[in-house]
Structure formats: structure tokens, C-alpha cells
Design an enzyme around this catalytic site. Structure first.
Site, mmCIF file in Angstrom:
data_model
loop_
_atom_site.group_PDB
_atom_site.id
_atom_site.type_symbol
_atom_site.label_atom_id
_atom_site.label_comp_id
_atom_site.label_asym_id
_atom_site.label_seq_id
_atom_site.Cartn_x
_atom_site.Cartn_y
_atom_site.Cartn_z
ATOM 1 N N GLY A 1 22.119 51.741 46.935
ATOM 2 C CA GLY A 1 22.954 52.260 45.830
ATOM 3 C C GLY A 1 23.565 53.307 46.089
ATOM 4 N N GLY A 2 24.712 53.199 46.960
ATOM 5 C CA GLY A 2 25.397 54.367 47.150
ATOM 6 C C GLY A 2 26.762 54.506 46.421
ATOM 7 C CB THR A 3 28.395 52.233 44.242
ATOM 8 O OG1 THR A 3 27.387 51.814 43.178
ATOM 9 C CG2 THR A 3 28.583 51.176 45.314
ATOM 10 C CB SER A 4 27.893 55.635 41.098
ATOM 11 O OG SER A 4 26.778 55.188 40.554
ATOM 12 C CB SER B 1 11.924 58.899 37.941
ATOM 13 O OG SER B 1 11.917 59.431 36.696
ATOM 14 C CE1 TYR C 1 14.366 54.313 36.164
ATOM 15 C CE2 TYR C 1 13.084 56.159 35.168
ATOM 16 C CZ TYR C 1 14.242 55.803 35.931
ATOM 17 O OH TYR C 1 14.816 56.673 36.940
HETATM 18 N N1 NAP Z 1 19.888 60.102 36.514
HETATM 19 C C1 NAP Z 1 18.462 60.586 36.451
HETATM 20 O O1 NAP Z 1 18.299 61.425 35.485
HETATM 21 C C2 NAP Z 1 17.686 59.944 37.494
HETATM 22 C C3 NAP Z 1 16.300 60.767 37.300
HETATM 23 C C4 NAP Z 1 15.257 60.542 38.006
HETATM 24 C C5 NAP Z 1 15.165 59.291 38.937
HETATM 25 N N2 NAP Z 1 16.793 58.671 38.861
HETATM 26 C C6 NAP Z 1 16.679 57.679 39.891
HETATM 27 O O2 NAP Z 1 17.839 57.871 40.699
HETATM 28 C C7 NAP Z 1 18.261 56.561 41.422
HETATM 29 C C8 NAP Z 1 19.830 56.709 41.346
HETATM 30 O O3 NAP Z 1 20.346 56.535 40.217
HETATM 31 P P1 NAP Z 1 21.381 57.587 39.567
HETATM 32 O O4 NAP Z 1 21.113 58.537 38.585
HETATM 33 O O5 NAP Z 1 22.185 57.991 40.737
HETATM 34 O O6 NAP Z 1 22.423 56.408 38.742
HETATM 35 P P2 NAP Z 1 23.618 55.504 39.116
HETATM 36 O O7 NAP Z 1 24.854 56.608 39.280
HETATM 37 O O8 NAP Z 1 23.742 54.581 38.020
HETATM 38 O O9 NAP Z 1 23.497 54.725 40.599
HETATM 39 C C9 NAP Z 1 22.639 53.666 40.698
HETATM 40 C C10 NAP Z 1 22.932 53.108 42.015
HETATM 41 O O10 NAP Z 1 22.203 52.208 42.310
HETATM 42 C C11 NAP Z 1 22.844 50.900 42.442
HETATM 43 N N3 NAP Z 1 21.875 49.639 42.198
HETATM 44 C C12 NAP Z 1 21.311 49.609 41.053
HETATM 45 N N4 NAP Z 1 20.807 48.436 40.772
HETATM 46 C C13 NAP Z 1 20.917 47.935 42.188
HETATM 47 C C14 NAP Z 1 20.503 46.723 42.917
HETATM 48 N N5 NAP Z 1 19.801 45.955 42.432
HETATM 49 N N6 NAP Z 1 21.038 46.403 44.131
HETATM 50 C C15 NAP Z 1 21.772 47.527 44.857
HETATM 51 N N7 NAP Z 1 22.351 48.524 44.024
HETATM 52 C C16 NAP Z 1 21.891 48.678 42.967
HETATM 53 C C17 NAP Z 1 24.101 51.313 41.780
HETATM 54 O O11 NAP Z 1 25.274 50.438 42.417
HETATM 55 P P3 NAP Z 1 26.028 49.272 41.633
HETATM 56 O O12 NAP Z 1 25.864 49.478 40.017
HETATM 57 O O13 NAP Z 1 27.326 49.348 42.165
HETATM 58 O O14 NAP Z 1 25.465 47.976 42.175
HETATM 59 C C18 NAP Z 1 24.430 52.562 41.802
HETATM 60 O O15 NAP Z 1 24.979 52.725 42.996
HETATM 61 C C19 NAP Z 1 17.753 55.439 40.470
HETATM 62 O O16 NAP Z 1 16.503 55.125 41.343
HETATM 63 C C20 NAP Z 1 17.012 56.110 39.368
HETATM 64 O O17 NAP Z 1 15.934 55.431 38.725
HETATM 65 C C21 NAP Z 1 17.226 58.987 38.024
#
Ligand code: NAP
Length: 259
Positions: free
Chosen positions: A17-20, A145, A158
Site C-alpha cells: 500500500g505504497g501508492t498514497s 489503528s 474495521y
Molecule cells: N488515515 C487514518 O486515519 C488511519 C488511522 C489508523 C490506521 N490507518 C491505517 O493506515 C493504513 C494506510 O492507510 P492510509 O490512511 O495511508 O490511507 P490511503 O492513503 O488510502 O492508503 C491506503 C493504501 O493501501 C493500498 N491498498 C488498499 N487495499 C489494498 C490491497 N488490497 N492491496 C494492496 N494495496 C492496497 C492503497 O493502494 P491502491 O488504492 O493504490 O491499491 C493505498 O496505497 C491502513 O491500513 C489504514 O487502515 C489509517
């Protein structure tokens, strides 16, 4: 166990998940240290964009691999083996969210979230294991999380996956210690990423959320990347099976339903 013996320039780290968001920020942070980085995602256009943003030449490999599909993760491991021969670190970060009341949770929604967040994390580590062994050990960080620590209404599926992720860090940290592999999780609070904007689309809703955070601001992907880079490095060589909360004080202050 001291995994610090490998200088950053000789390290290869997988970031799923390194695209964003946090994955992209962590890849950038690791590349700045001189490591080689493999990023994954599900979409070629988003992977191309990440590769352009990271601009790291042959120190970066972008691979399309759906974390919810173990066959993709096996293929990913083959690709990394051919290109680099080993992995010194893994950030199992790929995740999806979904927030709705229990009566609206469908089986498809349950499978979608658990497929990436729990099954995906387990099989990411499972398929990376031979490559970590090839490096003589390494460090694995799982992205959990803050919601696994508190009762957030609407987060049943979740939060349960994230509690599972934290449990994996505890179990695998114990199970793999003898192979010089450390496993920890991080529990980010509210971090402003694409996922956050999808979950909270109206900017008017951001201020009350910020009001729950003692440090007075929402988190950034870079806040998380800094801690993940620490856990992936030898600077944390005596830390394993732990969870580190990166939340500006949110969890201790959150008006919890569960204690
Ligand atoms: N943002 C928050 O407040 C928060 C808080 C606690 C934990 N988190 C956790 O942090 C992690 C990263 O999330 P983020 O907040 O940085 O959000 P994000 O910008 O939406 O990044 C999510 C990343 O996961 C990738 N992804 C999703 N499903 C995938 C799959 N089945 N296979 C491969 N890649 C996948 C997406 O890539 P593509 O869409 O390009 O495939 C994207 O690179 C997640 O595990 C999330 O649950 C987030």
C-alpha cells in the site's frame, strides 16, 4: 538480536500500500535513508504516479499486488527475490476502511475489510518470511489503528481487523524471534490521508475530531513514517511484539465506550 548491522544502503524494505498516505510517506522516508524500497498497490496508474513522486531510480520497485489475494503476494515475493534476493524489513500497511452501523454490515463488506486488513497482513508476512530469512532476520511493522484500543461506533469490522493485526504482532513477534525477526504494530490516530478524507469527507467535521486530540492537530502521514522507520531500523533492536500508538494523545483522552 541486533538488526542494525546492515547499513541502510544495503537494506531492502517492502511497503504494501505504497501508492498514497502512510505507505507513500514511509517509502519516501526509507529512500531518504538510502534503503531500497518495494511498494505495492492494486492499480497500475497509481503505482506509476507513486514511482514518479518517489523518483528513486533502481532503488525503487513498484509492483501491482492485491494484498487480499495470497497468489499475488506469492508472485510479489518471487519478484523481490529475483530483483534483490532478500528483505530486511516489511511494512504491512495496505488497508481499507468501512464505517457503518452493525445492521448495515453485509457479508461482502465483512469479507472486503477482513480480506485486506487481516488475511492480507498475515499472508504478506507469510510470503515475506523466506526473504527475511535470506537477510538473516529483519523487522516487520504492521499497520493497526487506534480504533483497536477504543470503542468507536460504526467501526465493528474495521476495528476488529485492527485488533487482529495487533494480535498478529504479539504472536509473530514471539514466534519469529528465534529467527531474528522482530514484529511490531503501530496504531495511528486520525491521520490526514486519502482514507481519512473518504471517511470524513466534509471539512466541517474535521474540527470536532481535532478537538479530541490533546496535541491539538490531526496527524500526518510523515508522523507515522518517522516511527515506522525507527521500528524498521536497528535503533529499535530491543523492541518486538509491541504496539506503538501514534495519535497525539487521542487514545488516552478519547471518550471511550469500552474503557
Ligand atoms: N488515515 C487514518 O486515519 C488511519 C488511522 C489508523 C490506521 N490507518 C491505517 O493506515 C493504513 C494506510 O492507510 P492510509 O490512511 O495511508 O490511507 P490511503 O492513503 O488510502 O492508503 C491506503 C493504501 O493501501 C493500498 N491498498 C488498499 N487495499 C489494498 C490491497 N488490497 N492491496 C494492496 N494495496 C492496497 C492503497 O493502494 P491502491 O488504492 O493504490 O491499491 C493505498 O496505497 C491502513 O491500513 C489504514 O487502515 C489509517
Amino acid at each position: 538480536m541486533n538488526t542494525d548491522r546492515t547499513p541502510a544502503a544495503d537494506r531492502t524494505v517492502l511497503v504494501t500500500g505504497g501508492t498514497s498516505g502512510m505507505g507513500l510517506a514511509t517509502a519516501r522516508r526509507l529512500l531518504a535513508d538510502g534503503s531500497r524500497v518495494v511498494v505495492t498497490g492494486r492499480d497500475d496508474a497509481r503505482l506509476d504516479r507513486a514511482a514518479r513522486l518517489l523518483d528513486a531510480g533502481d532503488r525503487l520497485l513498484a509492483v501491482r499486488a492485491d494484498a487480499a489475494v495470497p497468489a499475488d503476494l506469492a508472485r510479489l515475493a518471487d519478484t523481490v527475490r529475483e530483483r534483490y534476493g532478500k528483505l530486511d524489513g516489511v511494512f504491512a500497511n495496505a488497508g481499507v476502511a468501512g464505517f457503518r452501523p452493525l445492521e448495515e454490515v453485509t457479508e461482502d463488506e465483512f469479507d472486503r475489510i477482513t480480506g485486506t486488513n487481516l488475511k492480507g497482513v498475515l499472508f504478506t508476512v507469510r510470503h515475506a518470511l523466506p526473504l527475511l530469512d535470506a537477510a538473516g532476520g529483519g523487522s516487520v511493522v504492521l499497520n493497526a489503528s487506534w480504533t483497536q484500543h477504543r470503542g468507536l461506533p460504526g467501526a465493528a469490522v474495521y476495528a476488529a481487523t485492527k485488533a487482529g493485526v495487533r494480535s498478529l504482532a504479539r504472536t509473530l513477534g514471539s514466534e519469529l524471534a528465534g529467527r531474528r525477526i522482530r514484529v511490531n504494530s503501530v496504531s495511528p490516530g486520525y491521520i490526514v490521508t486519502e482514507m481519512f478524507h473518504r471517511a470524513v469527507p466534509d471539512p466541517a467535521d474535521h474540527e470536532p475530531i481535532r478537538g479530541h486530540v490533546p496535541l491539538g492537530r490531526l496527524g500526518t502521514a510523515e508522523d507515522v513514517a518517522e516511527t515506522v522507520a525507527f521500528l524498521l531500523s536497528d535503533r529499535s533492536s530491543y523492541i518486538t511484539a509491541q504496539d506503538i500508538v501514534i495519535d497525539g494523545g487521542l487514545v488516552p483522552a478519547f471518550p471511550s465506550l469500552t474503557g
